[in-house]
Design a protein around this motif. Structure first.
Motif, PDB file in Angstrom:
ATOM      1  N   ASN A   1       0.838  -1.188   0.000  1.00  0.00           N
ATOM      2  CA  ASN A   1       0.000   0.000   0.000  1.00  0.00           C
ATOM      3  C   ASN A   1       0.883   1.253   0.000  1.00  0.00           C
ATOM      4  O   ASN A   1       2.110   1.162   0.065  1.00  0.00           O
ATOM      5  N   ILE A   2       0.231   2.415  -0.109  1.00  0.00           N
ATOM      6  CA  ILE A   2       0.964   3.666  -0.279  1.00  0.00           C
ATOM      7  C   ILE A   2       1.943   3.894   0.864  1.00  0.00           C
ATOM      8  O   ILE A   2       3.119   4.230   0.658  1.00  0.00           O
ATOM      9  N   GLU A   3       1.460   3.651   2.075  1.00  0.00           N
ATOM     10  CA  GLU A   3       2.308   3.864   3.244  1.00  0.00           C
ATOM     11  C   GLU A   3       3.549   2.967   3.211  1.00  0.00           C
ATOM     12  O   GLU A   3       4.670   3.429   3.421  1.00  0.00           O
ATOM     13  N   SER A   4       3.341   1.689   2.894  1.00  0.00           N
ATOM     14  CA  SER A   4       4.475   0.768   2.848  1.00  0.00           C
ATOM     15  C   SER A   4       5.448   1.153   1.751  1.00  0.00           C
ATOM     16  O   SER A   4       6.664   1.014   1.909  1.00  0.00           O
ATOM     17  N   ASN A   5       4.929   1.606   0.623  1.00  0.00           N
ATOM     18  CA  ASN A   5       5.790   2.067  -0.447  1.00  0.00           C
ATOM     19  C   ASN A   5       6.682   3.199   0.033  1.00  0.00           C
ATOM     20  O   ASN A   5       7.883   3.218  -0.227  1.00  0.00           O
ATOM     21  N   VAL A   6       6.084   4.148   0.738  1.00  0.00           N
ATOM     22  CA  VAL A   6       6.843   5.311   1.191  1.00  0.00           C
ATOM     23  C   VAL A   6       7.826   4.910   2.298  1.00  0.00           C
ATOM     24  O   VAL A   6       8.923   5.444   2.399  1.00  0.00           O
ATOM     25  N   MET A   7       7.435   3.913   3.100  1.00  0.00           N
ATOM     26  CA  MET A   7       8.315   3.483   4.184  1.00  0.00           C
ATOM     27  C   MET A   7       9.490   2.655   3.687  1.00  0.00           C
ATOM     28  O   MET A   7      10.476   2.472   4.406  1.00  0.00           O
ATOM     29  N   PHE A   8       9.391   2.165   2.449  1.00  0.00           N
ATOM     30  CA  PHE A   8      10.401   1.225   1.938  1.00  0.00           C
ATOM     31  C   PHE A   8      11.842   1.698   2.104  1.00  0.00           C
ATOM     32  O   PHE A   8      12.674   0.973   2.665  1.00  0.00           O
ATOM     33  N   PRO A   9      12.185   2.932   1.648  1.00  0.00           N
ATOM     34  CA  PRO A   9      13.594   3.343   1.776  1.00  0.00           C
ATOM     35  C   PRO A   9      14.047   3.469   3.225  1.00  0.00           C
ATOM     36  O   PRO A   9      15.222   3.240   3.515  1.00  0.00           O
ATOM     37  N   LEU A  10      13.123   3.783   4.123  1.00  0.00           N
ATOM     38  CA  LEU A  10      13.484   3.882   5.533  1.00  0.00           C
ATOM     39  C   LEU A  10      13.769   2.499   6.106  1.00  0.00           C
ATOM     40  O   LEU A  10      14.767   2.269   6.784  1.00  0.00           O
ATOM     41  N   LYS A  11      12.868   1.564   5.790  1.00  0.00           N
ATOM     42  CA  LYS A  11      13.037   0.200   6.298  1.00  0.00           C
ATOM     43  C   LYS A  11      14.286  -0.448   5.732  1.00  0.00           C
ATOM     44  O   LYS A  11      14.953  -1.226   6.405  1.00  0.00           O
ATOM     45  N   ALA A  12      14.579  -0.101   4.476  1.00  0.00           N
ATOM     46  CA  ALA A  12      15.755  -0.693   3.836  1.00  0.00           C
ATOM     47  C   ALA A  12      17.030  -0.314   4.576  1.00  0.00           C
ATOM     48  O   ALA A  12      18.003  -1.054   4.562  1.00  0.00           O
ATOM     49  N   THR A  13      17.021   0.846   5.215  1.00  0.00           N
ATOM     50  CA  THR A  13      18.211   1.250   5.956  1.00  0.00           C
ATOM     51  C   THR A  13      18.126   0.817   7.414  1.00  0.00           C
ATOM     52  O   THR A  13      18.960   1.195   8.228  1.00  0.00           O
ATOM     53  N   GLY A  14      17.094   0.032   7.738  1.00  0.00           N
ATOM     54  CA  GLY A  14      17.042  -0.585   9.059  1.00  0.00           C
ATOM     55  C   GLY A  14      16.417   0.272  10.146  1.00  0.00           C
ATOM     56  O   GLY A  14      16.638   0.038  11.320  1.00  0.00           O
ATOM     57  N   MET A  15      15.631   1.256   9.736  1.00  0.00           N
ATOM     58  CA  MET A  15      14.981   2.096  10.747  1.00  0.00           C
ATOM     59  C   MET A  15      13.845   1.320  11.422  1.00  0.00           C
ATOM     60  O   MET A  15      13.208   0.479  10.803  1.00  0.00           O
ATOM     61  N   ALA A  16      13.609   1.616  12.679  1.00  0.00           N
ATOM     62  CA  ALA A  16      12.565   0.918  13.433  1.00  0.00           C
ATOM     63  C   ALA A  16      11.183   1.227  12.851  1.00  0.00           C
ATOM     64  O   ALA A  16      10.943   2.336  12.368  1.00  0.00           O
ATOM     65  N   GLY A  17      10.296   0.233  12.915  1.00  0.00           N
ATOM     66  CA  GLY A  17       8.999   0.318  12.267  1.00  0.00           C
ATOM     67  C   GLY A  17       8.158   1.526  12.648  1.00  0.00           C
ATOM     68  O   GLY A  17       7.597   2.207  11.792  1.00  0.00           O
ATOM     69  N   SER A  18       8.090   1.808  13.946  1.00  0.00           N
ATOM     70  CA  SER A  18       7.197   2.887  14.391  1.00  0.00           C
ATOM     71  C   SER A  18       7.705   4.244  13.918  1.00  0.00           C
ATOM     72  O   SER A  18       6.932   5.118  13.511  1.00  0.00           O
ATOM     73  N   LEU A  19       9.023   4.414  13.916  1.00  0.00           N
ATOM     74  CA  LEU A  19       9.613   5.667  13.455  1.00  0.00           C
ATOM     75  C   LEU A  19       9.398   5.836  11.948  1.00  0.00           C
ATOM     76  O   LEU A  19       9.068   6.923  11.462  1.00  0.00           O
ATOM     77  N   CYS A  20       9.534   4.709  11.211  1.00  0.00           N
ATOM     78  CA  CYS A  20       9.280   4.713   9.776  1.00  0.00           C
ATOM     79  C   CYS A  20       7.877   5.239   9.491  1.00  0.00           C
ATOM     80  O   CYS A  20       7.675   6.096   8.644  1.00  0.00           O
ATOM     81  N   ARG A  21       6.920   4.680  10.234  1.00  0.00           N
ATOM     82  CA  ARG A  21       5.526   5.030  10.008  1.00  0.00           C
ATOM     83  C   ARG A  21       5.306   6.516  10.254  1.00  0.00           C
ATOM     84  O   ARG A  21       4.644   7.203   9.483  1.00  0.00           O
TER      85      ARG A  21
END
Lengths: 248, 288
Positions: free
Chosen positions: A85-105
């Motif tokens: 979904n849109i949110e996960s798409n936008v969170m992708f580059p953050l998660k890829a660098t290992g950022m914690a889930g809640s901060l990504c969101r």
């Protein structure tokens, strides 16, 4: 992030075994915080140049001096992941660098709010219009707070009105985040509206034919005489280029 | 939506679904009525006799167990073989799709092994594995002479089922991974994703519909393989065994009941997995 190319060259080998020179030699320096448009007709190697900067391709010779920092990239057709979904798409580059889930969101929601898609964060890309998809792509490119943002004809597939809205949004966001931007386009008006500086490229091989900083003030008015003047001057350069390529 | 309207909607949905099923029932009904009316001239038993067998599935038949028991044995064998096929085949196919070097390393052997029918391997697997069943593998020898499902799960049988199921899984997974649009991978790379991250969050979800299609094919193949394998030496249980045994005893009513069960289970497998695939919305990963 500042950026410099020194005598950059790139060739492709055709299936016949012959080698085609697509780029160079190119010398170019981009200052920190500058919004540069690479303007040129299709096939002049501007996308290749962008891919070399991002590391997707290697140059054959020459050097790139790239400052350290994060990179954002926006593709022509969005290249959003259709299964997220849109949110996960936008969170992708953050998660890829290992950022914690809640901060990504949190960060994703913040940028989605800026591009006006907060209510659509749970939708899937195919459920949105082309303009909204490109806004998502912008948000995905900007969410890391990149030091350098690369955009490859991001608004080419949109209708004029939507394109203009998004240009304004992009310009405001980039000024706010003081990002260095390299924007590839073949749309002259778009380039004149957006950039601090326009670099016109010609083809066979891709090379720089004109490099000029614009003195137009902000906010820019597309209907003002100074705007039209600059537009016309670049149109002329463009026409000459196309004439040249037809006669050669 | 009000409750009444909702109920109405459910009802019309149901009606539409039933209506869409009706045309498909024409030919089966026709065949059944032909069988029913011209039965006295045929060598087939009366439909009523077959129905009697089907309606009492827990009764012991021909002293080789009930319909329930034998169907269960076949199903559990398939499930076991299939899980092995999936657990081994998915990572192998994935690596073959993701790495050219691994594909070059394995493609010849998979191309050679794939067309080899699992049934052709049955005699060999009986020689290799004898009649070793899970009872022995798990060291539960005291159960060996009692009636126990573990006794019926012969390693050789599971092996050929896994063999039959693994190639569709490998190939579909490989094609799925190789077919992932390059722009997704490049987008992930420039957005800072590493190799493992791309595997997990791009290649895998993007190829999931193909992987699932591979599983569906594997289920279908395994179901065919198990019936054929059970009709051959090496076991004395399973719905396929019952089918052959009833033939030897000329009990055509039991035989037809077996055929009916085999067909219905095959249908349930393929339609069920289809519905499951839609439910999970795996199709979302497809280009629209």
């Amino acid at each position: 992030m500042s950026l410099a190319f020194i005598k950059l060259e790139k060739s492709y080998s055709a299936p016949s075994g012959k080698s085609f020179k697509v780029l160079g030699p190119i010398d170019l320096t981009v200052k920190n915080g500058e919004f540069v448009c690479l303007l040129g007709p299709t096939g002049c190697g501007k996308t290749t140049l962008l891919r070399i900067i991002s590391g997707l391709e290697q140059a054959d010779s020459g050097k790139i001096n790239r400052g350290a920092g994060r990179l954002g990239y926006v593709f022509q057709q969005g290249a959003l992941f259709p299964w997220m979904n849109i949110e996960s798409n936008v969170m992708f580059p953050l998660k890829a660098t290992g950022m914690a889930g809640s901060l990504c969101r949190l960060k994703a929601e913040e940028i989605l709010d800026l591009v006006g898609l907060y209510e659509f964060r749970k939708s899937f890309p195919h459920e949105l219009s082309g303009g909204m998809q490109q806004r998502t792509a912008l948000a995905r490119g900007l969410v890391t707070g990149p030091d350098l943002l690369l955009l490859d004809e991001p608004f080419a597939s949109l209708d004029t009105r939507t394109g203009i809205n998004l240009q304004e949004m992009l310009r405001n966001l980039c000024r706010k985040l003081s990002t260095t931007v390299i924007f590839v386009t073949h749309n002259i008006e778009e380039a004149v509206y957006l950039s601090d500086r326009i670099v016109v490229m010609g083809h066979r091989p891709g090379r720089i034919v004109r490099d000029e900083s614009l003195s137009l003030e902000w906010p820019r008015n597309r209907l003002s005489s100074t705007f039209t003047e600059v537009l016309l001057s670049f149109r002329q350069t463009f026409e000459e280029l196309v004439d040249l390529s037809i006669s050669s | 939506m009000s409750r009444l309207a909702l109920r109405k909607k459910v009802r019309t949905d149901l009606r539409q679904r039933v209506q869409s099923l009706l045309p498909g029932l024409v030919i089966p009904t026709l065949l059944l009525s032909l069988w029913f009316f011209f039965n006295s001239r045929s060598i087939l038993p009366a439909p009523g006799a077959v129905l009697d067998v089907l309606l009492d599935p827990s009764a012991d038949l021909l002293s080789c167990g009930s319909l329930f028991w034998n169907t269960g044995v076949s199903l559990i064998r398939v499930l076991l073989g299939l899980s092995i096929a999936i657990m081994l085949g998915t990572p192998i196919g994935f690596l073959m799709g993701a790495s050219n070097r691994f594909r070059h390393f394995t493609s010849l052997i998979t191309e050679l092994a794939r067309p080899l029918s699992p049934i052709a391997l049955l005699p060999l697997s009986i020689i290799i594995f004898k009649d070793t069943s899970f009872t022995e593998v798990l060291g539960l020898n005291h159960l060996k002479y009692s009636r126990n499902i573990l006794n019926e799960l012969q390693i050789g049988m599971i092996f050929i089922l896994a063999w039959g199921g693994i190639f569709p899984v490998i190939l579909e997974t490989m094609h799925g991974v190789r077919g992932v649009r390059k722009v997704y991978i490049e987008a992930a790379r420039v957005l800072g994703a590493g190799r493992m991250f791309i595997f997990k969050h791009v290649l895998f979800p993007a190829s999931l519909p193909d992987i699932f299609a591979g599983y569906r094919m594997a289920v279908g193949r395994c179901w065919m393989v198990i019936i054929a394998a059970e009709m051959l030496p090496g076991t004395n249980s399973g719905i396929g065994y019952m089918l052959r045994y009833s033939y030897q005893l000329s009990r055509l009513d039991v035989m037809l009941a077996c055929i009916f069960i085999i067909a219905v289970i095959g249908l349930v497998f393929s339609r069920g997995l289809e519905l499951l695939g839609e439910k999970w919305l795996l199709l979302r990963a497809r280009e629209r």
